[in-house]
Every structure is written in structure tokens, then in C-alpha cells.
Design a protein around this motif. Structure first.
Motif, mmCIF file in Angstrom:
data_model
loop_
_atom_site.group_PDB
_atom_site.id
_atom_site.type_symbol
_atom_site.label_atom_id
_atom_site.label_comp_id
_atom_site.label_asym_id
_atom_site.label_seq_id
_atom_site.Cartn_x
_atom_site.Cartn_y
_atom_site.Cartn_z
ATOM 1 N N SER A 1 1.518 15.301 -62.818
ATOM 2 C CA SER A 1 0.936 14.005 -62.896
ATOM 3 C C SER A 1 -0.456 13.847 -63.671
ATOM 4 O O SER A 1 -0.612 13.267 -64.414
ATOM 5 N N ARG A 2 -1.319 14.668 -62.785
ATOM 6 C CA ARG A 2 -2.657 14.717 -63.080
ATOM 7 C C ARG A 2 -2.871 15.452 -64.387
ATOM 8 O O ARG A 2 -3.945 14.745 -65.165
ATOM 9 N N LEU B 1 4.421 7.806 -61.496
ATOM 10 C CA LEU B 1 3.757 8.733 -62.337
ATOM 11 C C LEU B 1 2.533 8.085 -62.412
ATOM 12 O O LEU B 1 1.296 8.766 -62.632
ATOM 13 N N CYS B 2 2.167 6.600 -62.843
ATOM 14 C CA CYS B 2 1.107 6.068 -63.420
ATOM 15 C C CYS B 2 0.182 6.144 -62.175
ATOM 16 O O CYS B 2 -1.118 6.401 -62.223
ATOM 17 N N ALA C 1 -1.091 9.850 -61.337
ATOM 18 C CA ALA C 1 -2.057 10.375 -62.556
ATOM 19 C C ALA C 1 -3.349 9.528 -62.543
ATOM 20 O O ALA C 1 -4.507 10.382 -62.941
#
Length: 245
Positions: A103-104, A136-137, A140
Motif C-alpha cells: 500500500s505504501r 488502501l487509501c 497508503a
């Protein structure tokens, strides 16, 4: 549009615009632009109609299923996931560390925010679970930027389905959705923000159909967007807090 709107008001001394555009000797950039616009409008109506038909067909099919037929698919999926997690290397791959790492990695890409907003728009039409994109947002970009990006995607998806409904003939959604969606459109038109907020919290139909109904019913755009944003904010914040913990 100006040619078509003014053709009825012209006198017989000036030729109507449709006759001018249909005359074989009349050519030029304006005629080409008008032809391209009409072709695009016809294609957009067909594509949007197909999307609505698929959503309506899914909703109608689900309403006719028995209880066991409704419960069987999620139970089978859960069993398949359990068996995959227990007897395959999936548990060693989908670890919390790896998910955060991936994710990052997505968050480090410059074009990722635009792709995420586009994913929300696509998810609205195919009814993909939005909370997964929100997860995910948040992973991340962190809770605050993640929530802001998620709300941007949600509003963008609401805008997309709204204008899809505006592009359709007035009778299309009435034929596909029946009296239920017709009453929903009337309620949205009469009560604006409050009604949009209510259908966002307690959905009476799939999100694409509700948004297209709002567009076809000529609900004020800002009423619909504000109502959807207010209705989706609590769930988005809850997802962000859960993910952050």
C-alpha cells in the motif's frame, strides 16, 4: 442546439437550421462538429443504458432468489478463502507487513491519487466494495489524507452516475427501475440534501441506480453531492479509524 432551438422561431425567409445542415452542398467545421456531437450523444445513451440494464437485472434477479440461494455464494466464498488460507502459502504472502508495504508503495507513485479516484468511479458502476479502496487509501496516505482522497473519489463517482442519468431519456429508468425508483426520484427532487443523505445511509437501491435516478429526475447537482458526501462520511471515517488501529 442553438440551430435546433431557433428553427421553430425562424420565418420562412430564413432557412431552418436542420435543413441547412442536411443540405448536400453544406459542408464545414460546424457541420462536422454537429455530426460528431450527435454520434457521441447516441453512443453515450447506448452505453449508459446497457450499464443501467445490467444493474437493474442484477437487482431484479437478487430479489427473486430464495434465502438459501442468497446465502450460498458468500458462504462458498468464505469457505474457499478459509481453505486457501489454511492449506496454501496465501497466509505467508498476505501478511499485515506485506499489505502495508504494498500500500505504501502505491502511495509513493505520483499518479496513484488519480488512479484511486478513477477506481472509485469504476467501482460505482460495477458495484465493487468501496471500503476496500478506502482501506488502501488510509494505509497508503495515512488517516487524514486517506479520508480526503476517499471522499474525493466518492464524490467523483456520485458525479459520474448523476450525469449518466442526465444523459438518458426520461422514460428509461422508469421502465427499468419501476415504481420504487420513480418514488425515489420524486423524493430526491422534493427534499434535496436530506433525501440524498437518507438514501446514502440507508440505500433503497444500488448506488448507480440511485445516482442515475437523481440525474434523470433533474435533482439539483449540489443537493445530491452534498447529501452523498454527508451520508458517506461516517462510514469512511469509521473505516479510517479501524484501519489506523
Amino acid at each position: 442546439k442553438r440551430f435546433e432551438a431557433s428553427s421553430d422561431d425562424r420565418t420562412s425567409a430564413s432557412a431552418p437550421a436542420p435543413q441547412l445542415l442536411s443540405s448536400p452542398g453544406w459542408e464545414g467545421p460546424l457541420a462536422e462538429t454537429v455530426r460528431k456531437y450527435r454520434t457521441w450523444r447516441a453512443r453515450s445513451h447506448v452505453l449508459t443504458l446497457h450499464a443501467i440494464e445490467r444493474c437493474a437485472r442484477r437487482t431484479h434477479t437478487r430479489s427473486e432468489r430464495s434465502v438459501w440461494r442468497k446465502l450460498a455464494p458468500p458462504l462458498i466464498i468464505m469457505l474457499a478463502l478459509f481453505l486457501s488460507w489454511r492449506y496454501t502459502p496465501l497466509a505467508d504472502i498476505l501478511t499485515a507487513t506485506n499489505v502495508i508495504k504494498w500500500s505504501r508503495l502505491v502511495g509513493s507513485l505520483n499518479w496513484a491519487p488519480f488512479a484511486i479516484v478513477a477506481a472509485y468511479v469504476v467501482a460505482a458502476f460495477v458495484m465493487f466494495p468501496r471500503p476496500l479502496i478506502t482501506l488502501l487509501c488510509v494505509i497508503a496516505y495515512g488517516p487524514w489524507i486517506g479520508v480526503a482522497l476517499s471522499m474525493t473519489g466518492i464524490v467523483a463517482s456520485a458525479l459520474a452516475v448523476y450525469w449518466a442519468g442526465r444523459a438518458l431519456p426520461d422514460s428509461t429508468l422508469r421502465e427499468l427501475g419501476g415504481e420504487k425508483l420513480e418514488r425515489t426520484g420524486k423524493t430526491l427532487r422534493e427534499h434535496g440534501v436530506v433525501a440524498a443523505l437518507a438514501v446514502s445511509i440507508v440505500p433503497v437501491a444500488p448506488f448507480p441506480l440511485v445516482g442515475m435516478t437523481a440525474g434523470a429526475a433533474k435533482v439539483r447537482l449540489w443537493h445530491f453531492l452534498v447529501g452523498v458526501a454527508l451520508g458517506m462520511t461516517p462510514g469512511t471515517l469509521a473505516t479510517a479509524v479501524f484501519t489506523n488501529e
